[in-house]
Design an enzyme around this catalytic site. Structure first.
Site, PDB file in Angstrom:
ATOM      1  N   HIS A 127      53.015 116.041  70.661  1.00  0.00           N
ATOM      2  CA  HIS A 127      51.559 116.027  70.339  1.00  0.00           C
ATOM      3  C   HIS A 127      51.071 116.789  69.049  1.00  0.00           C
ATOM      4  O   HIS A 127      50.799 117.622  68.733  1.00  0.00           O
ATOM      5  CB  HIS A 127      50.787 116.806  71.387  1.00  0.00           C
ATOM      6  CG  HIS A 127      49.026 116.711  71.569  1.00  0.00           C
ATOM      7  ND1 HIS A 127      48.542 116.399  72.612  1.00  0.00           N
ATOM      8  CD2 HIS A 127      48.134 116.653  70.496  1.00  0.00           C
ATOM      9  CE1 HIS A 127      47.153 116.159  72.305  1.00  0.00           C
ATOM     10  NE2 HIS A 127      47.017 116.417  70.920  1.00  0.00           N
ATOM     11  N   GLU A 172      48.585 109.752  71.221  1.00  0.00           N
ATOM     12  CA  GLU A 172      47.792 109.364  70.418  1.00  0.00           C
ATOM     13  C   GLU A 172      48.718 108.678  69.016  1.00  0.00           C
ATOM     14  O   GLU A 172      48.425 109.519  68.033  1.00  0.00           O
ATOM     15  CB  GLU A 172      46.737 110.096  69.954  1.00  0.00           C
ATOM     16  CG  GLU A 172      45.800 110.335  71.120  1.00  0.00           C
ATOM     17  CD  GLU A 172      44.406 110.876  70.765  1.00  0.00           C
ATOM     18  OE1 GLU A 172      44.428 111.400  69.551  1.00  0.00           O
ATOM     19  OE2 GLU A 172      43.712 111.069  71.678  1.00  0.00           O
ATOM     20  N   ASN A 299      43.061 107.990  76.522  1.00  0.00           N
ATOM     21  CA  ASN A 299      41.996 109.394  75.945  1.00  0.00           C
ATOM     22  C   ASN A 299      40.861 108.580  75.361  1.00  0.00           C
ATOM     23  O   ASN A 299      40.987 107.698  74.703  1.00  0.00           O
ATOM     24  CB  ASN A 299      42.755 110.084  74.818  1.00  0.00           C
ATOM     25  CG  ASN A 299      43.851 110.920  75.256  1.00  0.00           C
ATOM     26  OD1 ASN A 299      44.072 111.156  76.235  1.00  0.00           O
ATOM     27  ND2 ASN A 299      44.576 111.546  73.952  1.00  0.00           N
ATOM     28  N   TYR A 301      36.955 109.211  74.013  1.00  0.00           N
ATOM     29  CA  TYR A 301      35.719 110.298  73.454  1.00  0.00           C
ATOM     30  C   TYR A 301      34.290 109.510  73.430  1.00  0.00           C
ATOM     31  O   TYR A 301      33.108 109.874  73.431  1.00  0.00           O
ATOM     32  CB  TYR A 301      36.045 111.142  72.414  1.00  0.00           C
ATOM     33  CG  TYR A 301      36.974 112.052  72.805  1.00  0.00           C
ATOM     34  CD1 TYR A 301      36.758 113.427  73.393  1.00  0.00           C
ATOM     35  CD2 TYR A 301      38.377 111.720  72.670  1.00  0.00           C
ATOM     36  CE1 TYR A 301      37.872 114.307  73.680  1.00  0.00           C
ATOM     37  CE2 TYR A 301      39.311 112.655  73.078  1.00  0.00           C
ATOM     38  CZ  TYR A 301      39.126 113.932  73.498  1.00  0.00           C
ATOM     39  OH  TYR A 301      40.092 114.972  73.856  1.00  0.00           O
ATOM     40  N   GLU A 376      42.636 112.371  78.584  1.00  0.00           N
ATOM     41  CA  GLU A 376      41.595 113.398  77.611  1.00  0.00           C
ATOM     42  C   GLU A 376      40.345 112.700  77.709  1.00  0.00           C
ATOM     43  O   GLU A 376      40.130 111.509  77.621  1.00  0.00           O
ATOM     44  CB  GLU A 376      41.881 113.414  76.326  1.00  0.00           C
ATOM     45  CG  GLU A 376      43.159 114.506  76.230  1.00  0.00           C
ATOM     46  CD  GLU A 376      43.573 114.587  74.451  1.00  0.00           C
ATOM     47  OE1 GLU A 376      42.596 114.484  73.752  1.00  0.00           O
ATOM     48  OE2 GLU A 376      44.570 114.694  74.175  1.00  0.00           O
TER      49      GLU A 376
HETATM   50  C1  PNW Z   1      42.421 114.025  70.284  1.00  0.00           C
HETATM   51  N1  PNW Z   1      39.668 110.736  65.561  1.00  0.00           N
HETATM   52  O1  PNW Z   1      42.571 114.040  68.905  1.00  0.00           O
HETATM   53  C2  PNW Z   1      43.678 114.987  70.506  1.00  0.00           C
HETATM   54  O2  PNW Z   1      44.645 114.225  71.570  1.00  0.00           O
HETATM   55  C3  PNW Z   1      43.232 116.478  70.799  1.00  0.00           C
HETATM   56  O3  PNW Z   1      44.326 117.090  70.487  1.00  0.00           O
HETATM   57  C4  PNW Z   1      41.901 116.799  70.282  1.00  0.00           C
HETATM   58  O4  PNW Z   1      41.864 118.060  70.298  1.00  0.00           O
HETATM   59  C5  PNW Z   1      41.029 115.919  70.908  1.00  0.00           C
HETATM   60  O5  PNW Z   1      41.304 114.487  70.698  1.00  0.00           O
HETATM   61  C6  PNW Z   1      39.624 116.162  70.461  1.00  0.00           C
HETATM   62  O6  PNW Z   1      39.450 115.712  69.100  1.00  0.00           O
HETATM   63  C7  PNW Z   1      41.702 113.061  68.096  1.00  0.00           C
HETATM   64  O7  PNW Z   1      39.452 111.224  64.143  1.00  0.00           O
HETATM   65  C8  PNW Z   1      41.598 113.389  66.804  1.00  0.00           C
HETATM   66  O8  PNW Z   1      39.376 109.517  65.831  1.00  0.00           O
HETATM   67  C9  PNW Z   1      40.688 113.006  65.966  1.00  0.00           C
HETATM   68  C10 PNW Z   1      40.170 111.344  66.396  1.00  0.00           C
HETATM   69  C11 PNW Z   1      40.534 111.139  67.521  1.00  0.00           C
HETATM   70  C12 PNW Z   1      41.299 111.896  68.519  1.00  0.00           C
END
Ligand code: PNW
Length: 477
Positions: A127, A172, A299, A301, A376
């Site tokens: 990670h 990721e 993952n 978001y 995630e």
């Molecule tokens: C993920 N983006 O990170 C990671 O796996 C985690 O460690 C992190 O804390 C979490 O999502 C929240 O950010 C990302 O810029 C970081 O697209 C940046 C991006 C996507 C995922």
């Protein structure tokens, strides 16, 4: 349609795994202890200008010293599973050579502590904390890093391969390659499109080699997996389809195809032809990368909106990337990333639970035999901290927006299950507030608050909500 994601009362099938996730550099601290070597994130965070407020992971949540307390916390919340990552530089301080016994001992204690509490250990090998010594030799642009990763996997697998339930090779790789070597927003902070694409291949190769190495040493028939942050894309305007095709290629299919089908997509090779002829891919690599997987980690978001652009300087940063030197999209010079309407989290990411449902359904249509797990999902929001003598800690943390975000996305998972997706579980990001990479401690994703003055852990309302979900398997009122 918004109300379709309220979900109260919906019951998950028996065995559906509900847990949480963290990552080594984000929570452990103890950056110089017990023989840990420096990683690229130590170097990057200690270089002024890279992380908000000059924050570093030197102390983070001090999880390394508070392991037992944190394990008890997970047990109190009734988590079924805990996804953690192993810091490569704790195992091999320079990325090569014999294993550091103190490093192995820490993760062995963590795994035993989970098993004693009936919590399923999901271990991620990488990670993002690459040993700095390997970066000094080119990092993920160097094929030898993938080979070193396999040796590291073998060392860890030899120690923990009788107890870990699920092995995840990489978290990721999109972030590692494109934010690390393309945009420069993440360590090692390079801004070179060729380096980014070379890193993509060596990360894919590292995955394949590590699965082979793990298979040769583990004894408990674990699941093998990788976790991807697949981009759910929305196209806009004239040429929307073409814009989506390009970004889907460079963000999603450049990982999915070699991992699951073998070889790189022709259209991605064509899109990137002015940057590289991909001659770093050798005969036999495709077979190594395509290892049978027991589960794919997803993952999720937010979604990403794109359109075709004919101007000279497209905006590449509307989806939350810091405006830093390079682009995280090598070859996609004609794509503009558009800001999206609707509610956003504290990261500026739009909230769209339907995107998660869509992603799960589409993966299960294209790969019906491949089980999925959401490894995630979660949200950064400001919390309201108030004195409350009725709480064990004397403090209540109200985070209605996070509860609402989790409810909607857990509901999206339930809807996917109802639509026939073989979804095995959902892990909330994150157990604790922690070092949020380029944003340092300014963004809080935890369902448990960390007071960074005292390092006290204070469960937020979302933790109680999630605990009820885990206990009953039913989405709470
Ligand atoms: C993920 N983006 O990170 C990671 O796996 C985690 O460690 C992190 O804390 C979490 O999502 C929240 O950010 C990302 O810029 C970081 O697209 C940046 C991006 C996507 C995922």
């Amino acid at each position: 349609a918004d109300d379709d994601y309220r979900g109260a009362g919906l019951q998950f099938p028996a065995g559906f795994v509900l847990g949480s996730a963290t990552a080594s550099y984000q929570v452990e601290g103890a950056a110089h202890e017990d023989g840990r070597g420096p990683s690229i994130w130590d170097t990057f965070s200690h270089t002024p200008g890279n992380v908000w407020n000059g924050d570093t992971g030197d102390v983070a949540d001090d999880h390394y010293h508070r392991l037992d307390e944190d394990l008890d916390l997970m047990a109190d919340l009734g988590l079924h599973a805990y996804r953690f990552s192993i810091a490569w530089p704790r195992i091999q301080p320079t990325g090569r050579g014999p294993a550091n016994p103190a490093g192995l001992a820490f993760y062995s204690r963590l795994v035993d502590g989970l098993l004693e509490r009936g919590i399923r250990p999901i271990a991620t090998l990488y990670h993002w904390d690459l040993p700095q010594a390997l970066e000094d030799e080119g990092g993920w642009t160097n094929r030898a890093t993938a080979e070193a990763f396999a040796e590291y996997a073998r060392l860890v697998g030899t120690e923990l391969g009788d107890r870990v339930a699920t092995w995840t090779t990489l978290n990721e790789p999109w972030c590692s390659a494109y934010l690390g070597y393309g945009s420069g927003a993440h360590a090692p902070g390079r801004t070179d499109p060729l380096a980014a694409l070379t890193a993509v291949h060596h990360l894919n190769l590292a995955h394949g080699l590590a699965v082979q190495a793990l298979r040769s040493v583990v004894t408990n028939d674990p699941d093998f997996s990788i976790t991807l942050n697949l981009h759910v894309l929305r196209g806009e305007g004239e040429g929307a389809e073409e814009a989506v095709r390009q970004i889907d290629g460079i963000a999603n299919r450049v990982f999915l195809q070699p991992l699951l089908e073998g070889g790189y997509p022709d259209d991605v090779l064509a899109d990137t032809a002015t940057i590289t002829d991909w001659s770093f891919v050798r005969d036999g690599d495709a077979e190594i990368i395509r290892q049978p997987l027991d589960v794919l980690g997803v993952n999720y978001y937010s979604t990403t909106k794109v359109r075709l652009w004919d101007g000279v300087s497209p905006r590449q940063n509307a989806d939350g990337h810091k405006d830093v030197g390079g682009s995280p999209w090598p070859g996609a010079d004609r794509i503009e990333f558009l800001p999206q309407p609707g509610p956003h989290t504290d990261m500026g990411w739009n909230i769209e639970p339907a995107g998660l449902e869509e992603l799960l359904v589409s993966l299960s249509r294209t790969h019906p035999e491949l089980p999925l797990m959401v490894t995630e999902n979660g949200a950064a929001f400001p919390d309201e901290v108030v004195a409350d003598p009725s709480r064990p800690t004397g403090t209540a943390v109200h985070d209605d927006l996070r509860v609402d975000y989790l409810r909607r996305h857990v509901t999206a998972c339930h809807r996917a299950v109802e639509r026939g997706v073989d979804l095995r579980g959902y892990l909330v990001w994150s157990l604790l507030d922690n070092f949020e990479w380029g944003y340092g401690y300014a963004k809080r994703f935890g369902i448990v608050r960390v007071d960074y003055d005292t390092l006290e852990r204070i469960p937020k309302d979302s933790a109680f909500w999630f605990a009820e979900l885990a206990r009953t398997g039913r989405i709470p009122e």
